[in-house]
Design an enzyme around this catalytic site. Structure first.
Site, PDB file in Angstrom:
ATOM      1  N   PHE A 182     -32.906  13.418 -49.940  1.00  0.00           N
ATOM      2  CA  PHE A 182     -34.029  14.333 -49.732  1.00  0.00           C
ATOM      3  C   PHE A 182     -34.489  14.278 -48.290  1.00  0.00           C
ATOM      4  CE2 PHE A 182     -36.044  10.309 -50.753  1.00  0.00           C
ATOM      5  CZ  PHE A 182     -37.161  10.260 -49.935  1.00  0.00           C
ATOM      6  N   CYS A 183     -35.198  15.338 -47.885  1.00  0.00           N
ATOM      7  CA  CYS A 183     -35.757  15.450 -46.539  1.00  0.00           C
ATOM      8  C   CYS A 183     -36.956  16.390 -46.629  1.00  0.00           C
ATOM      9  CB  CYS A 183     -34.705  15.937 -45.544  1.00  0.00           C
ATOM     10  SG  CYS A 183     -33.921  17.496 -46.021  1.00  0.00           S
ATOM     11  N   THR A 184     -37.418  16.905 -45.524  1.00  0.00           N
ATOM     12  CA  THR A 184     -38.631  17.716 -45.536  1.00  0.00           C
ATOM     13  C   THR A 184     -38.445  19.029 -46.292  1.00  0.00           C
ATOM     14  OG1 THR A 184     -39.182  16.809 -43.368  1.00  0.00           O
ATOM     15  CG2 THR A 184     -40.447  18.711 -44.104  1.00  0.00           C
ATOM     16  N   ILE A 211     -38.844  17.976 -49.853  1.00  0.00           N
ATOM     17  CA  ILE A 211     -40.165  17.505 -50.264  1.00  0.00           C
ATOM     18  C   ILE A 211     -41.150  18.657 -50.393  1.00  0.00           C
ATOM     19  CG2 ILE A 211     -42.128  16.050 -49.594  1.00  0.00           C
ATOM     20  CD1 ILE A 211     -40.059  14.359 -47.992  1.00  0.00           C
TER      21      ILE A 211
END
Length: 261
Positions: A182-184, A211
């Site tokens: 996951f990341c932004t 996210i």
């Protein structure tokens, strides 16, 4: 009164007319008094743009009239003030730099998991096959310090180009696990998931929309803290409200920095 609509979007798709497309996007954005950053590369488009809701709608209509961007998915949030100082449209070698040219998401992406499904897995402690779920944060260390998923793996990288090396160093730790990268906003974890599949980890998924999409759909369940964003808002709470005001010293408005998702 909330007046500014912020959008984040990216798509891996072949772009061969970058110079012409840059002029078209910049002209429209300036006409609509939008601000933010758009990156274009042969591998696709990556953007953070903010402005009046009607102007954002017209801007998206222009983009989606191009068949390459007809299905462009956008993450939305709101702010009381304009979080960007100017409008930039840049041609780059990659829309998110990894320095790993063999990774070509436009040719085929790694499987993903939707936010609601991930929340259910985290609620129950395993995926639908009974396999424990391991969350892998692909962001930079200072971003992670603002907030991350509970018990997420964090390799303390300082830039995304360090991710391939970190993966090699920790490859054995991820074997036989259901890994969710996951990341932004989804772009870094998409490249990361492809790389992990190529390195022999078949049970890797990417969090669809990152996210920000998770916050939008399910809130902050299993997440502690805020989500750092590369604009004047600095960080967003799980309800997508700005947690801090003012430009952060850690978030200079540089197109290579202010566009990470």
């Amino acid at each position: 009164m909330i007046e500014v609509l912020n959008i984040a979007a990216y798509k891996f798709v072949a772009i061969e007319d970058g110079h012409e497309l840059r002029e078209r996007i910049l002209h429209k954005a300036l006409e609509l008094d939008l601000r933010g950053t758009v990156l274009l590369a042969g591998e696709g488009i990556n953007l953070f743009v903010a402005g009046a809701p009607e102007a954002i709608g017209e801007f998206l209509a222009m983009l989606r009239a191009d068949p390459r961007f007809a299905d462009l998915e956008v993450k939305e949030s709101w702010s009381l003030t304009q979080p960007f100082r100017r409008m930039l449209v840049k041609l780059k070698r990659e829309i998110i730099r990894m320095d790993h040219p063999a990774i070509q998401p436009a040719a085929g992406r790694a499987p993903g998991v939707e936010p609601r499904t991930l929340k259910r897995w985290l609620d129950q402690g395993h995926d639908d096959d009974g396999k424990p779920v391991v969350m892998l944060d692909t962001r930079n260390a200072f971003e992670v310090d603002y907030g991350t998923f509970d018990n997420a793996i964090d390799w303390r990288i300082t830039k995304f180009t360090e991710f391939p090396g970190a993966l090699q160093a920790h490859l054995d730790e991820l074997k036989d696990k259901r890994v969710v990268s996951f990341c932004t906003g989804g772009i870094r974890c998409e490249k990361a998931a492809i790389l992990m599949h190529e390195q022999g980890l078949p049970d890797v998924l990417q969090l669809e929309g990152g996210i920000l999409k998770y916050f939008e759909e399910v809130g902050g369940a299993h997440y502690s803290g805020d989500c750092f964003v590369f604009d004047g808002r600095e960080a967003l709470a799980p309800d997508l409200s700005a947690r801090r005001n003012g430009i952060s010293a850690r978030a200079p408005e540089d197109p290579d920095i202010a566009i990470k998702q």
